[in-house]
Each structure stands twice: as structure tokens, then as C-alpha cells.
Design an enzyme around this catalytic site. Sequence first.
Site, PDB file in Angstrom:
ATOM      1  N   GLY A  33      34.879 -89.850 -53.889  1.00  8.22           N
ATOM      2  CA  GLY A  33      34.622 -89.540 -55.297  1.00  8.22           C
ATOM      3  C   GLY A  33      33.349 -90.098 -55.887  1.00  8.22           C
ATOM      4  N   SER A  34      32.417 -90.547 -55.033  1.00  6.70           N
ATOM      5  CA  SER A  34      31.206 -91.106 -55.644  1.00  6.70           C
ATOM      6  C   SER A  34      30.343 -90.021 -56.288  1.00  6.70           C
ATOM      7  CB  SER A  34      30.401 -91.918 -54.629  1.00  6.70           C
ATOM      8  OG  SER A  34      29.771 -91.083 -53.697  1.00  6.70           O
TER       9      SER A  34
ATOM     10  N   HIS B 168      25.065 -82.111 -49.009  1.00  6.72           N
ATOM     11  CA  HIS B 168      25.217 -82.406 -47.580  1.00  6.72           C
ATOM     12  C   HIS B 168      24.321 -83.608 -47.244  1.00  6.72           C
ATOM     13  CE1 HIS B 168      26.113 -81.485 -43.398  1.00  6.72           C
ATOM     14  NE2 HIS B 168      24.851 -81.818 -43.151  1.00  6.72           N
TER      15      HIS B 168
ATOM     16  N   ASP C 260      26.902 -74.731 -44.757  1.00  9.49           N
ATOM     17  CA  ASP C 260      25.608 -75.394 -44.993  1.00  9.49           C
ATOM     18  C   ASP C 260      24.401 -74.467 -44.937  1.00  9.49           C
ATOM     19  OD1 ASP C 260      27.051 -77.798 -45.136  1.00  9.49           O
ATOM     20  OD2 ASP C 260      26.904 -78.086 -42.979  1.00  9.49           O
TER      21      ASP C 260
ATOM     22  N   GLU D 229      22.049 -88.717 -52.816  1.00  5.03           N
ATOM     23  CA  GLU D 229      22.888 -87.553 -53.152  1.00  5.03           C
ATOM     24  C   GLU D 229      23.173 -87.491 -54.643  1.00  5.03           C
ATOM     25  OE1 GLU D 229      26.531 -87.097 -50.990  1.00  5.03           O
ATOM     26  OE2 GLU D 229      25.598 -87.633 -49.085  1.00  5.03           O
TER      27      GLU D 229
ATOM     28  N   LEU E  71      35.546 -74.074 -45.344  1.00  7.08           N
ATOM     29  CA  LEU E  71      34.777 -72.940 -45.845  1.00  7.08           C
ATOM     30  C   LEU E  71      35.477 -72.496 -47.120  1.00  7.08           C
ATOM     31  CD1 LEU E  71      33.969 -70.676 -42.779  1.00  7.08           C
ATOM     32  CD2 LEU E  71      32.368 -72.017 -44.160  1.00  7.08           C
TER      33      LEU E  71
ATOM     34  N   LEU F  29      35.677 -80.026 -47.402  1.00 10.38           N
ATOM     35  CA  LEU F  29      35.272 -79.851 -46.005  1.00 10.38           C
ATOM     36  C   LEU F  29      35.481 -78.445 -45.450  1.00 10.38           C
ATOM     37  CD1 LEU F  29      36.658 -83.188 -44.518  1.00 10.38           C
ATOM     38  CD2 LEU F  29      34.342 -82.670 -45.265  1.00 10.38           C
TER      39      LEU F  29
HETATM   40  C1  GRF Z   1      29.117 -86.948 -49.199  1.00  9.34           C
HETATM   41  O1  GRF Z   1      28.551 -87.688 -48.166  1.00  9.34           O
HETATM   42  C2  GRF Z   1      28.622 -85.526 -49.146  1.00  9.34           C
HETATM   43  O2  GRF Z   1      27.358 -85.415 -48.586  1.00  9.34           O
HETATM   44  C3  GRF Z   1      29.627 -84.829 -48.290  1.00  9.34           C
HETATM   45  O3  GRF Z   1      30.845 -85.462 -48.573  1.00  9.34           O
HETATM   46  C4  GRF Z   1      30.602 -86.779 -49.046  1.00  9.34           C
HETATM   47  C5  GRF Z   1      31.327 -86.942 -50.350  1.00  9.34           C
HETATM   48  O4  GRF Z   1      31.254 -88.260 -50.793  1.00  9.34           O
HETATM   49  N1  GRF Z   1      29.623 -83.417 -48.532  1.00  9.34           N
HETATM   50  P1  GRF Z   1      31.944 -88.687 -52.139  1.00  9.34           P
HETATM   51  O5  GRF Z   1      33.426 -88.413 -52.009  1.00  9.34           O
HETATM   52  O6  GRF Z   1      31.342 -87.889 -53.236  1.00  9.34           O
HETATM   53  O7  GRF Z   1      31.665 -90.145 -52.269  1.00  9.34           O
END
Ligand code: GRF
Length: 192
Positions: free
Chosen positions: A17-18, A107, A148, A177, A90, A88
Site C-alpha cells: 500500500g505504499s 512497474h 506491462d 515510484e 491481467l 498482479l
Molecule cells: C510496487 O513495487 C509496484 O511497482 C508493483 O507493485 C508494488 C506495489 O507496492 N506494481 P505498494 O503495495 O504500492 O507498496
Amino acid sequence: MRRPAQLGVLIGPKGRGSNLRAIDSACRAGLLDAQVRIVVSPNDDAPALVYAREQGVTMAIVPPNGRYGDRLVQALDGCDLVCLAGYLRLLPQEVLDRFPKRVLNVHPSLLPKFGGAGMYGRRVHEAVLASGDEESGCTVHLVDSRYDEGRILVQNRCSVLDIDTVESLAEKVLELEHEAYIEAIARVLDER
Ligand code: GRF
């Protein structure tokens, strides 16, 4: 006055959830003219939901079975934009049809490198380190029916150092990100 854009955030079963937190905080701080309308999770014990509960963000639990696409579309009713954050699978075609060019994903590599089916989490950073690349980063892109591959919106870069480990690289990239996601959402909203 136009209402803030309504965001639906889709997380995965173990969603940390970051990115949800970064997006929601940017909305609350007025950095985005938007609001997280709903967080959709496949299960009710994803760690990200702790944050959603604390902040009073509406949640929907939508397990991936029977008429999954339709149920996702239903949960996302009223949303203008869908943000995948740790999702994760499709995305079902029903969601893509309902939100054309309005689904974003983040990603943890510089796509098209180190993307595709099965490339998520530490596997991505392991592959980057094994490749000897001197640079990595993250990509926010539009989502289509393949893994992707949608149009790239924002990429943020960092150096890969000799001393980097999977963990240190993952940490650097995750920080990138959060900024990239907010920038990409802002860009898409500007085009509205
Ligand atoms: C991130 O590393 C993102 O690139 C991938 O899933 C992860 C999600 O991280 N798609 P978070 O749950 O938002 O911390």
C-alpha cells in the site's frame, strides 16, 4: 466548479500500500485535483487496507472468481481513473472497455526492460542486478490487455551501484515510484 477526479485504486492480495498512501496523500494535500473514491482488494487482510481503514477510504473486497470483470466494473462505478498498485493479474477486458486509456500501472523497472508475465517484486530487481545494467528505475504506463506493454507515461531513473542488493535497489525504486505515479496521474488529469 468541476468535482475532483475520482480514483479507484486496485491492490494485490499482499498489497503493502505504499503507492496507495502516496496517491491518497497527494490528493489530500491538494497536489492532485483528485480523490481516492475506492480501494479494491481481492481479500480483506491485505496490509494496504490498514491504511485505507485509518483514513476512512471506502473499500471493496472483490475476489477473482465468477463474473470478476463485471464485479470490478461495479465496484469502480463513479471512478474516472483506475490506478493499479501492486495488482498482479491481467485486468479483465470489461474494466479496460469501461475505462479506455484510463487505467494506469506502476512497474519497478525501466520498461520495456524487465517486464512481462511473472516479472514482479524482487524478481525484477534480481534480473536488473544480474544484467549488469548501470541504471534502473520505475515506469508508470497505461494498461492494456498485455502485461506491462501500454503507453509509457513517466519513467524515473536511478543508478545501480556495485554495492546495491535486491533490497537496496527495491527501496530506491519504490521511492521513485511514488513521485512518478503522482506525476503520471496529474498528466492524465490535465488531458481530461
Ligand atoms: C510496487 O513495487 C509496484 O511497482 C508493483 O507493485 C508494488 C506495489 O507496492 N506494481 P505498494 O503495495 O504500492 O507498496
